[in-house]
Design an enzyme around this catalytic site. Structure first.
Site, PDB file in Angstrom:
ATOM      1  N   PRO A  89      76.939-118.552-103.954  1.00  0.00           N
ATOM      2  CA  PRO A  89      76.550-118.217-105.327  1.00  0.00           C
ATOM      3  C   PRO A  89      77.052-119.308-106.286  1.00  0.00           C
ATOM      4  O   PRO A  89      78.186-119.766-106.151  1.00  0.00           O
ATOM      5  CB  PRO A  89      77.254-116.880-105.588  1.00  0.00           C
ATOM      6  CG  PRO A  89      78.320-116.774-104.550  1.00  0.00           C
ATOM      7  CD  PRO A  89      77.934-117.641-103.393  1.00  0.00           C
ATOM      8  N   GLY A  91      78.459-120.943-109.724  1.00  0.00           N
ATOM      9  CA  GLY A  91      79.289-120.474-110.850  1.00  0.00           C
ATOM     10  C   GLY A  91      80.250-119.379-110.458  1.00  0.00           C
ATOM     11  O   GLY A  91      80.837-118.725-111.310  1.00  0.00           O
ATOM     12  N   ALA A  92      80.476-119.176-109.149  1.00  0.00           N
ATOM     13  CA  ALA A  92      81.355-118.084-108.707  1.00  0.00           C
ATOM     14  C   ALA A  92      82.765-118.573-108.438  1.00  0.00           C
ATOM     15  O   ALA A  92      83.655-117.776-108.196  1.00  0.00           O
ATOM     16  CB  ALA A  92      80.783-117.439-107.451  1.00  0.00           C
ATOM     17  N   LEU A  94      83.280-120.744-105.921  1.00  0.00           N
ATOM     18  CA  LEU A  94      83.327-120.968-104.470  1.00  0.00           C
ATOM     19  C   LEU A  94      82.931-122.402-104.112  1.00  0.00           C
ATOM     20  O   LEU A  94      82.538-122.686-102.980  1.00  0.00           O
ATOM     21  CB  LEU A  94      82.431-119.955-103.739  1.00  0.00           C
ATOM     22  CG  LEU A  94      82.807-118.490-103.974  1.00  0.00           C
ATOM     23  CD1 LEU A  94      81.912-117.561-103.162  1.00  0.00           C
ATOM     24  CD2 LEU A  94      84.270-118.231-103.619  1.00  0.00           C
ATOM     25  N   GLY A  95      83.022-123.295-105.096  1.00  0.00           N
ATOM     26  CA  GLY A  95      82.890-124.719-104.798  1.00  0.00           C
ATOM     27  C   GLY A  95      81.470-125.212-104.638  1.00  0.00           C
ATOM     28  O   GLY A  95      81.235-126.214-103.965  1.00  0.00           O
ATOM     29  N   ALA A  99      80.304-128.823-103.186  1.00  0.00           N
ATOM     30  CA  ALA A  99      79.505-128.828-101.950  1.00  0.00           C
ATOM     31  C   ALA A  99      78.212-129.600-102.196  1.00  0.00           C
ATOM     32  O   ALA A  99      77.751-130.365-101.347  1.00  0.00           O
ATOM     33  CB  ALA A  99      79.220-127.401-101.500  1.00  0.00           C
ATOM     34  N   ASP A 140      88.182-129.291-104.579  1.00  0.00           N
ATOM     35  CA  ASP A 140      86.916-128.705-104.128  1.00  0.00           C
ATOM     36  C   ASP A 140      86.154-129.671-103.210  1.00  0.00           C
ATOM     37  O   ASP A 140      85.730-129.269-102.119  1.00  0.00           O
ATOM     38  CB  ASP A 140      86.043-128.299-105.319  1.00  0.00           C
ATOM     39  CG  ASP A 140      86.573-127.060-106.032  1.00  0.00           C
ATOM     40  OD1 ASP A 140      87.730-126.676-105.778  1.00  0.00           O
ATOM     41  OD2 ASP A 140      85.833-126.481-106.841  1.00  0.00           O
TER      42      ASP A 140
HETATM   43  C1  MEV Z   1      88.179-125.133-109.302  1.00  0.00           C
HETATM   44  O1  MEV Z   1      87.676-124.663-108.055  1.00  0.00           O
HETATM   45  C2  MEV Z   1      89.641-125.443-109.183  1.00  0.00           C
HETATM   46  C3  MEV Z   1      90.323-125.878-110.473  1.00  0.00           C
HETATM   47  O2  MEV Z   1      91.710-126.030-110.145  1.00  0.00           O
HETATM   48  C4  MEV Z   1      89.760-127.169-111.010  1.00  0.00           C
HETATM   49  C5  MEV Z   1      90.088-128.375-110.127  1.00  0.00           C
HETATM   50  O3  MEV Z   1      91.031-128.330-109.340  1.00  0.00           O
HETATM   51  O4  MEV Z   1      89.380-129.384-110.272  1.00  0.00           O
HETATM   52  C6  MEV Z   1      90.214-124.804-111.550  1.00  0.00           C
END
Ligand code: MEV
Length: 307
Positions: A89, A91-92, A94-95, A99, A140
């Site tokens: 999904p 904006g959840a 989950l990267g 990806a 990520d």
């Molecule tokens: C986002 O998945 C993780 C954060 O720590 C941002 C980042 O590390 O770039 C919020």
């Protein structure tokens, strides 16, 4: 050019340490079996992008990302058609942006007949992710590139240490359905940090302590101990101002359905939560009854299960 060509990358969950990882504190993350696939074909005219992710189709940044990735690899983006298929999904938390960045790089590198070494994938993945949010730590794209479960500290190059998961971690991921922008949440925390660095730096250090405890719990198979670290990390994420009421309500549901611990994961501000639980299906069911989408993942098992 070798066309068609394709590339795939994993989604991720941050177990502990999101946000403080931007400020050079360590964090723990794990790759998911779910991910995103990019296929590059010959097109006609300017670069075309087709995707099954509605949020990406309505966004100019994926096209900018493909152009930047092509530029970095020394190939022309025009004349290509790029097809994105995702089971994450958007904006959840989950990267999905990372990806997308890594899968685009892999597909374009395959089309150009180039092999990217790990360090290039990590550095370029982070540069591309910056199109989505201004100051990424790189955790990520590291998960998208590596999968598995690892400790990460930002840097040039970042420090990435794989964790030995002695007992598979039964995780539940739940998503309220309201996507949010990681960039806005990261920028909000930066403004608060600039307003009172001493207080925020102390909170960042407290999270770093939990990351050390959580890593030891993962390596010793202390799943309940990891749950306690999740709860403490959630308390600190709330103090940092990156949580949201819908996230806290999902966390409360997970805890009352028997989770050892639960917290937001990723950017926060309304995205996904993770819970570690002795009976993950029971927790997932309770979360689904609130209208959330859920996924059960056995992190560290040879094959993750998704539901
Ligand atoms: C986002 O998945 C993780 C954060 O720590 C941002 C980042 O590390 O770039 C919020």
């Amino acid at each position: 050019m070798k066309l068609p060509a394709s590339g795939r990358a994993a989604g991720k969950v941050i177990l502990l340490g999101e946000h403080v990882v931007v400020y050079a504190r360590p964090a723990l993350a794990a790759g998911l079996a779910r991910g995103l696939e990019v296929r590059v074909q010959r097109g006609e005219g300017p670069l075309e992008l087709e995707t099954d992710v509605p949020a990406l189709a309505a966004d100019a940044r994926p096209v900018a990302l493909v152009r930047e990735a092509a530029g970095a690899l020394g190939i022309a983006a025009d004349g290509l058609r790029v097809v994105v298929r995702s089971d994450l999904p958007a904006g959840a938390g989950l990267g999905s942006s990372a990806a997308l960045s890594v899968a685009v790089l892999r597909a374009l590198a395959a089309a150009a007949g180039r092999h990217l070494v790990l360090a290039d994938e990590l550095a370029l993945g982070r540069r591309l992710e910056a199109i989505f949010h201004g100051n990424p730590s790189g955790i990520d794209p590291a998960a998208a590139v590596l999968g598995g479960c690892f400790r990460f500290t930002r840097g040039e190059p970042p420090m990435v240490t794989p964790l030995r998961v002695s007992r598979p971690l039964p995780l539940v991921v739940a998503f309220s359905g309201r996507g949010r922008s990681t960039g806005a949440v990261v920028a909000g925390l930066r403004a608060r940090w600039e307003g009172d660095r001493a207080v925020y730096e102390r909170r960042f250090d407290e999270v770093a302590g939990l990351v050390a405890e959580g890593a030891a719990a993962v390596e010793s198979g202390d799943v309940a101990g990891l749950g306690r670290a999740f709860d403490e990390n959630q308390r600190l994420l709330e103090a940092l101002g990156v949580s949201a009421p819908e996230v806290e309500s999902l966390v409360a549901t997970a805890r009352s359905a028997g989770a050892f611990g639960a917290k937001l994961t990723g950017g926060g501000g309304g995205g996904a939560i993770i819970a570690v639980a002795p009976e993950p299906e029971r927790v997932a069911l309770a979360l689904r009854k609130t209208g959330a989408q859920t996924m059960v993942a056995l992190i560290g098992a040879s094959e993750e299960e998704a539901a």
